[in-house]
Design an enzyme around this catalytic site. Structure first.
Site, short mmCIF file in Angstrom:
data_model
loop_
_atom_site.label_atom_id
_atom_site.label_comp_id
_atom_site.label_asym_id
_atom_site.label_seq_id
_atom_site.Cartn_x
_atom_site.Cartn_y
_atom_site.Cartn_z
CG HIS A 12 -35.39 16.27 -0.92
ND1 HIS A 12 -35.98 15.19 -0.32
CD2 HIS A 12 -34.52 16.79 -0.04
CE1 HIS A 12 -35.47 15.04 0.89
NE2 HIS A 12 -34.58 16.00 1.09
CG ASN A 18 -36.84 12.38 3.73
OD1 ASN A 18 -37.02 13.01 2.68
ND2 ASN A 18 -35.90 12.73 4.60
N GLY A 25 -28.28 13.88 5.55
CA GLY A 25 -27.11 14.72 5.31
C GLY A 25 -26.56 14.57 3.90
NE ARG A 63 -31.78 14.14 0.68
CZ ARG A 63 -30.48 14.06 0.94
NH1 ARG A 63 -29.69 13.33 0.19
NH2 ARG A 63 -29.95 14.71 1.97
CD GLU A 90 -30.28 18.92 5.30
OE1 GLU A 90 -29.88 20.11 5.19
OE2 GLU A 90 -31.39 18.64 5.75
CE1 TYR A 93 -28.57 16.04 12.05
CE2 TYR A 93 -29.67 16.10 9.93
CZ TYR A 93 -29.65 16.39 11.27
OH TYR A 93 -30.71 17.07 11.85
NE ARG A 118 -35.21 20.83 13.48
CZ ARG A 118 -34.81 19.94 12.56
NH1 ARG A 118 -33.53 19.81 12.26
NH2 ARG A 118 -35.69 19.19 11.93
CG HIS A 183 -31.00 19.01 0.81
ND1 HIS A 183 -31.19 17.68 0.62
CD2 HIS A 183 -30.31 19.45 -0.29
CE1 HIS A 183 -30.63 17.31 -0.53
NE2 HIS A 183 -30.09 18.37 -1.10
O1 X15 Z 1 -30.97 15.04 5.51
C1 X15 Z 1 -31.95 15.53 6.00
O2 X15 Z 1 -32.73 16.42 5.34
P1 X15 Z 1 -33.32 16.24 3.84
O3 X15 Z 1 -34.24 15.05 3.89
O4 X15 Z 1 -34.08 17.55 3.58
O5 X15 Z 1 -32.18 16.10 2.87
C2 X15 Z 1 -32.20 15.28 7.40
O6 X15 Z 1 -32.07 13.92 7.73
C3 X15 Z 1 -33.50 15.92 7.88
O7 X15 Z 1 -33.65 15.49 9.19
P2 X15 Z 1 -33.84 16.46 10.43
O8 X15 Z 1 -35.24 17.03 10.32
O9 X15 Z 1 -33.70 15.50 11.58
O10 X15 Z 1 -32.78 17.52 10.44
#
Ligand code: X15
Length: 245
Positions: A12, A18, A25, A63, A90, A93, A118, A183
Site C-alpha cells: 500500500h 508509516n 500490523g 490502506r 499485515e 504486531y 525481522r 503489506h
Molecule cells: O504494519 C506495518 O507494515 P505496513 O505499513 O506494510 O502495513 C509495519 O508497521 C511495517 O513496519 P516494519 O518495517 O517495522 O515491519
C-alpha cells in the site's frame, strides 16, 4: 528458467502510521495524501508498462483496499473481481501496534526490536485483549475461530500461504492475471516462503510503499525472478530494479 506465470504485488501507499513511524500490523490507519498519490503513481507505472489484470486480492485493512482501488482507477479496471481477506493482512504486531518505533527502540533496545521485526520465528510481545488495538471485537474478524494477539513472520506466512495456494494458483492456472495489494511483512515473507531456497532477496522485507513488484513464476508456480518497477525518474524513464541476488 523461462517465465511462465506473472503476478504483480504492491505494498500500500504511505499510511498515517508509516508517516508517524508507528508499528501498524492489524491497526487500520488511512492513507496519507502522499500515500494516495503513491498509489495513483503505481497505477500509472503499471499502465505505462502495459499491465492488465483480471482479478485482484487485498487485505481487510483500508490502506491496502484504498491503494488497490486507486490503482484500479488509474488502469480503468474497477470492474474486476476483488477478494478481501484477513489472510493478506499485515503480520499482527502484538503489543507493538500503535507504538512509535524510535520510542520502542529506546525502551527495549535496537537489537531486541530488530529481532521482533525481522526474525522469522520470534513473536512480538502479545497484545492484551483489553488493549484498544485488540481486534477480537471487530466484526470484520467475527468469522475467525482465533484472533491473534501477535504473530511471528512464520505465523503470518502460515495463514497467507494457504490463500496463495487456494486462490492465486488456481487463478493463474485458469489464465487470469492477478494483482495483489498488501503489506510489507506479509508480501515479503509470502514471496520468500513460496520457495525458501530461492535466490530472491527482498532486503529484509522492507518493501517500499506502492512500488509494483513483478513476480515471475516457473511451471511449478515457484518464483523464478522478481523485480520492482521503479517510480518515474524525471517523469520520463521507469527503471526496473532487479531483486534476484
Ligand atoms: O504494519 C506495518 O507494515 P505496513 O505499513 O506494510 O502495513 C509495519 O508497521 C511495517 O513496519 P516494519 O518495517 O517495522 O515491519
Amino acid at each position: 528458467m523461462a517465465k511462465v506465470h506473472t503476478v504483480v504485488l504492491v505494498r500500500h501507499g504511505e499510511s498515517e502510521y508509516n508517516r508517524d513511524n508507528i508499528f501498524t500490523g492489524w491497526c487500520d490507519p488511512d492513507l496519507t495524501a502522499k500515500g494516495q498519490e503513491e498509489a495513483k503513481d503505481a497505477g500509472k507505472i503499471l499502465q505505462e508498462y502495459g499491465f492488465q489484470f483480471d482479478v485482484a486480492y487485498t487485505s481487510v485493512l483500508k490502506r491496502a483496499i484504498k491503494t488497490l482501488y486507486l490503482i484500479q482507477e488509474e488502469l480503468d479496471c474497477l470492474w474486476i473481481p476483488v477478494t478481501k481477506t484477513w489472510r493478506l493482512n499485515e503480520r499482527h504486531y502484538g503489543k507493538l501496534q500503535g507504538k512509535n518505533k524510535d520510542e520502542t527502540i529506546k525502551k527495549y533496545g535496537r537489537e531486541q526490536v530488530q529481532l521482533w521485526r525481522r526474525s522469522f520465528k520470534v513473536c512480538p510481545p502479545p497484545l492484551d485483549e483489553k488493549d484498544e488495538h485488540w481486534s477480537g471485537n471487530d466484526k470484520r474478524y467475527s468469522g475467525l475461530s482465533f484472533v491473534p494477539t501477535g504473530e511471528s513472520i512464520e505465523e503470518a506466512s502460515k495463514r497467507s500461504l494457504p490463500f496463495w495456494h487456494k486462490h492465486i494458483v488456481p487463478a493463474l492456472k485458469s489464465g487470469k492475471r492477478p494483482l495483489i495489494c498488501g503489506h510489507a511483512n506479509t508480501l515479503g515473507s509470502l514471496i520468500k516462503n513460496l520457495d525458501p531456497s530461492s535466490k530472491i532477496d527482498l532486503s529484509d522485507l522492507s518493501l517500499p510503499n506502492a512500488l509494483p513488484l513483478v513476480l515471475e513464476l516457473d511451471e511449478s508456480f515457484l518464483p523464478s525472478q522478481c523485480q520492482f518497477l521503479q517510480h518515474p525518474s524525471g517523469g520520463k524513464l521507469h527503471k526496473k530494479r532487479n531483486c534476484n541476488s
